[in-house]
Scaffold this motif. Sequence first.
Motif, short mmCIF file in Angstrom:
data_model
loop_
_atom_site.label_atom_id
_atom_site.label_comp_id
_atom_site.label_asym_id
_atom_site.label_seq_id
_atom_site.Cartn_x
_atom_site.Cartn_y
_atom_site.Cartn_z
N THR A 1 9.95 0.61 -10.73
CA THR A 1 10.05 -0.80 -10.38
C THR A 1 9.46 -1.54 -11.57
OG1 THR A 1 7.87 -1.13 -9.47
CG2 THR A 1 9.49 -0.17 -8.00
N LEU B 1 6.13 -0.26 -12.48
CA LEU B 1 5.94 1.19 -12.46
C LEU B 1 6.76 1.91 -13.53
CD1 LEU B 1 5.96 2.07 -8.67
CD2 LEU B 1 4.02 1.74 -10.17
N ILE C 1 1.16 6.69 -12.31
CA ILE C 1 2.35 6.93 -11.50
C ILE C 1 3.16 8.08 -12.08
CG2 ILE C 1 3.83 5.21 -12.64
CD1 ILE C 1 3.70 5.85 -8.94
N TYR D 1 1.37 11.13 -11.08
CA TYR D 1 1.58 11.47 -9.68
C TYR D 1 2.96 12.10 -9.48
CZ TYR D 1 2.23 11.14 -4.73
OH TYR D 1 2.48 11.46 -3.44
N LEU D 2 3.96 11.52 -10.14
CA LEU D 2 5.32 12.06 -10.03
C LEU D 2 5.35 13.53 -10.40
CD1 LEU D 2 8.46 12.07 -10.08
CD2 LEU D 2 8.34 11.08 -12.33
N TYR E 1 -1.12 13.25 -1.18
CA TYR E 1 -1.03 12.01 -0.41
C TYR E 1 -2.37 11.30 -0.34
CZ TYR E 1 3.70 13.22 0.85
OH TYR E 1 5.03 13.52 0.79
N LEU F 1 -2.40 9.46 -3.37
CA LEU F 1 -1.46 8.34 -3.34
C LEU F 1 -2.08 7.14 -2.63
CD1 LEU F 1 1.40 7.41 -3.99
CD2 LEU F 1 2.16 8.33 -1.83
N PHE F 2 -2.85 7.44 -1.59
CA PHE F 2 -3.56 6.36 -0.88
C PHE F 2 -4.36 5.54 -1.89
CE2 PHE F 2 -7.06 4.57 1.56
CZ PHE F 2 -6.42 4.09 2.67
N LEU G 1 -3.88 5.41 -5.08
CA LEU G 1 -2.99 4.80 -6.07
C LEU G 1 -2.61 3.37 -5.68
CD1 LEU G 1 -1.67 5.75 -8.61
CD2 LEU G 1 0.22 6.61 -7.29
N TYR G 2 -2.35 3.16 -4.39
CA TYR G 2 -1.98 1.82 -3.94
C TYR G 2 -3.09 0.82 -4.25
CZ TYR G 2 1.57 4.26 -1.17
OH TYR G 2 2.60 5.04 -0.77
N PHE G 3 -4.33 1.27 -4.03
CA PHE G 3 -5.44 0.34 -4.25
C PHE G 3 -5.69 0.12 -5.73
CE2 PHE G 3 -5.90 1.46 0.09
CZ PHE G 3 -6.49 0.36 0.69
N GLU H 1 -3.43 0.15 -7.99
CA GLU H 1 -2.38 -0.79 -8.39
C GLU H 1 -2.81 -2.23 -8.08
OE1 GLU H 1 0.64 -1.02 -9.69
OE2 GLU H 1 1.31 -2.93 -8.85
N ARG H 2 -3.48 -2.40 -6.93
CA ARG H 2 -3.87 -3.74 -6.53
C ARG H 2 -5.08 -4.24 -7.31
NH1 ARG H 2 -4.90 -8.05 -5.59
NH2 ARG H 2 -5.12 -9.27 -3.68
N TYR H 3 -6.08 -3.37 -7.49
CA TYR H 3 -7.34 -3.85 -8.06
C TYR H 3 -7.51 -3.50 -9.53
CZ TYR H 3 -8.61 -4.81 -3.26
OH TYR H 3 -8.62 -5.32 -1.99
N LEU I 1 -1.91 0.39 -14.68
CA LEU I 1 -1.94 1.79 -14.25
C LEU I 1 -2.02 2.73 -15.44
CD1 LEU I 1 0.55 2.10 -11.27
CD2 LEU I 1 -1.91 2.11 -11.22
N PRO J 1 8.20 10.59 -5.87
CA PRO J 1 8.56 9.49 -6.77
C PRO J 1 9.86 9.78 -7.49
CG PRO J 1 6.30 10.18 -7.13
CD PRO J 1 6.90 11.17 -6.19
N TRP K 1 6.01 2.65 -1.20
CA TRP K 1 5.19 1.91 -2.17
C TRP K 1 5.14 0.43 -1.78
CZ3 TRP K 1 2.11 3.12 -6.19
CH2 TRP K 1 1.82 2.13 -7.13
N LEU L 1 1.73 -1.39 -0.59
CA LEU L 1 1.17 -2.48 -1.38
C LEU L 1 1.05 -3.74 -0.54
CD1 LEU L 1 2.39 -2.53 -5.04
CD2 LEU L 1 0.29 -1.69 -4.04
N VAL M 1 -2.00 -3.35 1.52
CA VAL M 1 -3.23 -3.55 0.75
C VAL M 1 -3.44 -5.03 0.49
CG1 VAL M 1 -4.36 -3.14 -1.46
CG2 VAL M 1 -3.13 -1.30 -0.36
N GLU M 2 -2.37 -5.70 0.11
CA GLU M 2 -2.49 -7.10 -0.25
C GLU M 2 -2.85 -7.98 0.93
OE1 GLU M 2 0.88 -8.57 -2.84
OE2 GLU M 2 -0.18 -6.98 -3.96
N ILE N 1 -1.69 2.39 6.28
CA ILE N 1 -1.34 3.19 5.09
C ILE N 1 -1.68 4.64 5.35
CG2 ILE N 1 -1.65 3.45 2.62
CD1 ILE N 1 -2.63 0.65 2.49
N LEU O 1 0.83 7.88 5.23
CA LEU O 1 0.67 9.06 4.39
C LEU O 1 0.56 10.32 5.23
CD1 LEU O 1 -1.52 7.51 1.63
CD2 LEU O 1 0.84 8.19 1.49
N SER P 1 15.83 0.56 -8.56
CA SER P 1 15.94 -0.29 -7.38
C SER P 1 15.46 -1.70 -7.68
CB SER P 1 15.13 0.32 -6.25
OG SER P 1 13.80 0.45 -6.67
N VAL P 2 15.24 -1.99 -8.97
CA VAL P 2 14.62 -3.28 -9.31
C VAL P 2 15.43 -4.45 -8.79
CG1 VAL P 2 13.84 -4.71 -11.20
CG2 VAL P 2 13.58 -2.25 -11.33
#
Lengths: 490, 487
Positions: free
Chosen positions: A63, A66, A128, A131-132, A169, A172-173, A175-177, A179-181, A185, B384, B393, B397, B400-401, B411, B415, B472-473
């Motif tokens: 994305t 990412l 990311i 992780y992949l 996983y 991954l949990f 990873l989301y955070f 990404e946010r904070y 990455l 991924p 994802w 997100l 989280v947000e 979340i 998982l 997928s963008v």
Amino acid sequence: MQYMILSVFFPVLAGVYLLIKKERGNRKYLLVSTGAFLVITAILVVLALCLGREGMFTLFSLTERLPILFKIDEISVVFSVLAVLIFLCAGFFSFEYMKQEKWEKKYYGFYLIILGVLLALCFAGNLITFYLFFELLTLSSFPLVLHERSKEAVMSGLKYLFYSLCGAYMALFGLYFVERYGNTLTFSAGGVISDQAVSNHMGVLLLVAFLMIMGFSVKAGMFPMHAWLPSAHPVAPAPASAVLSAVIVKAGVLAIVRVVYFVFGASFLRGSWVQTVWLTLSLFTVFMGSLLAYREPVLKKRLAYSTVSQISYILFGLAVMEREAFTGSMLHVLAHGLIKAALFLCAGAIIFKTGKTRVEELRGIGKEMPVLMICYTFVSLGLIGIPPTGGFISKWYLAKGALTSAIPVFYWLGPVILLVSALLTAGYLLPVTIQGFFPGEDYDYGALQKKEPSFFMIFPVLILTILSVVIGLLPEGVIGYLSQIIEKIV
Amino acid sequence: MIMLVILLPILTGILIPLIPFKKRKHMEIFLESLVIVNSLFVWYLMFHHTESIFTLANFTGNLSISFKMDGMSMIFGGLVSALWPLATLYAFEYMTKEEHEKVFFLFYTMTYGVALGISMAANLLTMYFFYELLTLVTVPLVMHTLTREAILASRKYLYYSLGGAAFAFIGLIFVIIYGNTTNFVYGGVLDLEKIGGRTNVLLLVYVIAFMGFGVKAAVCPFNSWLPAAGVAPTPVTALLHAVAVVKSGAFAIIRLTYYSFGTEFLKGTWAQNVVMAVVMFTIVYGCSRALKETHFKRRLAYSTVSNLSYILFGVTIMTPAGLVGAFSHLVFHALMKIASFFCAGAVMYQTDRQYVHELDGMGYKMPCVFGIFTLSSLALMGVPGLPGFISKWNLALAAVESGNSLAYWGIACLLLSALLTAIYMLTVVVRAFFPDKEFDRSLLDGIKDPGWKMLVPLFLFSIAIVAFGLHSVNLVKFFDSVAMGMK
């Protein structure tokens, strides 16, 4: 740059080619092509490391935020060189060993894919991407575990798969955070978490860091998620056990290095409850692994428990978060990789030649295969940590790092447990040597046969042994090379 | 034009038993071409639609049957119209083994129109009308084999769906009374002045309507009809019970939440917490049941239960980002699940094997089918590079947000469910490709991959899965603009 990508894709594609190719029953062709693929990959990696060091390379974007990104730094070099070395040696060994096994084509196919995925892990430039390939590593390596298709092998293969996925996983949990904070990455020395987030969301971030460390350390076999390791590693064919135990578990170590030093940053975690819990668990694992290995009668299982214990040496060094401890960890990554590969190959050669798997059956084995068992003895000494082998240097640095750190209790408890565990290591490795060379008076010398394995088997073991000794004699090169990056991250 | 795409499949369906086709092949060509034409119309509409509302009939006051193509219709309508021709093609081959083909295709094709009707409904009443219709036209499909089991399942399906619709009806009435209009308007239509102090009543009504529509989306505890309905022929289970019917439930809930009640009214209330908790429970519940289930198709059905609640989890976060997550999973799950169902169907068609433990070693005999099944499994568990990862994802997100602490647990549920998904899907893959050492391969003699009518849809789905996973963008950007209320 292009070599970086090639060295990842070439082995993967070669492996896929072997998998989908029609079975022709021409074993020689298979071996030659596999050998050629392995050598070409090694050359590509060397080229990538020598020529393609600059810059980052974005393959494509999942994305907008990412990108799949590759980058080489000092840590990548250490891990990728180790991976290639051991894959070459174990691959060479397999040519002889896998004669007795079925489904050889599948074995080599997955073997090559794993190498490619491992290299991608070493070169991954952001979380990311990492992780992949971490997931892909699990998915491509479990077929090796269940290769023999016995009920036990299939069950351990699945156990390995699900433990690893569970860990992934958990990561991954986090990873989301991140990404946010985090600001980005992309791995950057010293961490990426934004200062604002650190002050506002301390609690959540610490929890997340803990989850990521625990998640990735499943692959590294840390207590309490270690149970898959002693059942999965021994059931695989011996050369596969060697790469599983020597390299693939190191992917977990690499993951933790990246998460702790390149995402969260050592300064963020130093002194937090996360560090304390992590230190406790790793020390406990060191002790527990050795103890279980000491009690284990089957040689390959014993070696697997030994891996549990030894990898936690590395994790302990990482958890101390001091320069010298970190150096020790990196050295132990190399030393343990070479030594454990050699040990598993020795165990494999013994099984191949004699079919014996239990330690008490190995009386007089040194008389039967002297060269192999001399190699075994040398690397065992290395793992115990007797100077001047590789294991000694790494443990020296680990202990020194712990002693100079200011962490209460652990600064003395760590070295003590390392020493006790070294004693246990001697206890579980050396009996093989002692009984092997000194079988006692009642041993029937008349029935003694020379069973020295062929060149294909001895040669890789010999190489690994020599390397593991060399690393102990000349560690300055590695230490000097690593010091630049260590200064930046610790 | 909108009426055309809705009525054409319905009429086609009715015509099928009336026209005396000489050969089966003629019927196939007739049907397939009409379905494709209709899909082309839908896609034409998507790119050339106008903002205006088309009203078919006007009842008293502000009650009318009217249609409109907006962003959400484009997502659902586009999805349905892309999948339908392929599923029809698959059905041609699959149904050669079943009886009463004409009746089957009659209802199967009618459902297409009804599903489009739901997607393009411009107000709650129209949507409700087509929603009921959808139940009625799909009941005969569940009943199709006319075994005792099928009849029981269809009865169960009918009662559950009608009961759910009745609850949803309560919501409809309250929106009519307390809203400015019954048309769908992004952000909701409730009139706060009219509500006055009765906020809690309306929240209760929202929960009731949510659960009502949730019956079709198989929200726990109203999910048991879905695995039971797996007795239907596979094209039905794959297309209707993994995409069209169940997703119209999710679709209706999105309309209810974002376009009728409005997220501003609901966000942060107990009602949000209640529905979110229910959805989170369903996510885990569905997966654990799938794990226990040994019947291949029923296992996938339970997996659908859990995955539908992923979508609803995105909805209950009640932010635009959450809605984006919901949309992505709505589309991606459709692709992944229809592919895996078609694989299961292909196995049933070729070998009559229905249980997971009968699948040992089949990977060698049906490499295409099980290859694609592996791909869809990996996608479902969220590796991924495959679409399941993208939607997860986006969902995570958004959670989280949102800063909602219940959503953080969500979340964790996602998982956990991903792990369980890995277990129940990969055990099948491992069985198929890595049979036991003592396994006797001669048991599988004569089994091979199915014909092109089954393989072509499967290959197209797998191509779509890989393509969306890697790129997928643009699609997500489109979802973004819809979720922000711009389309």
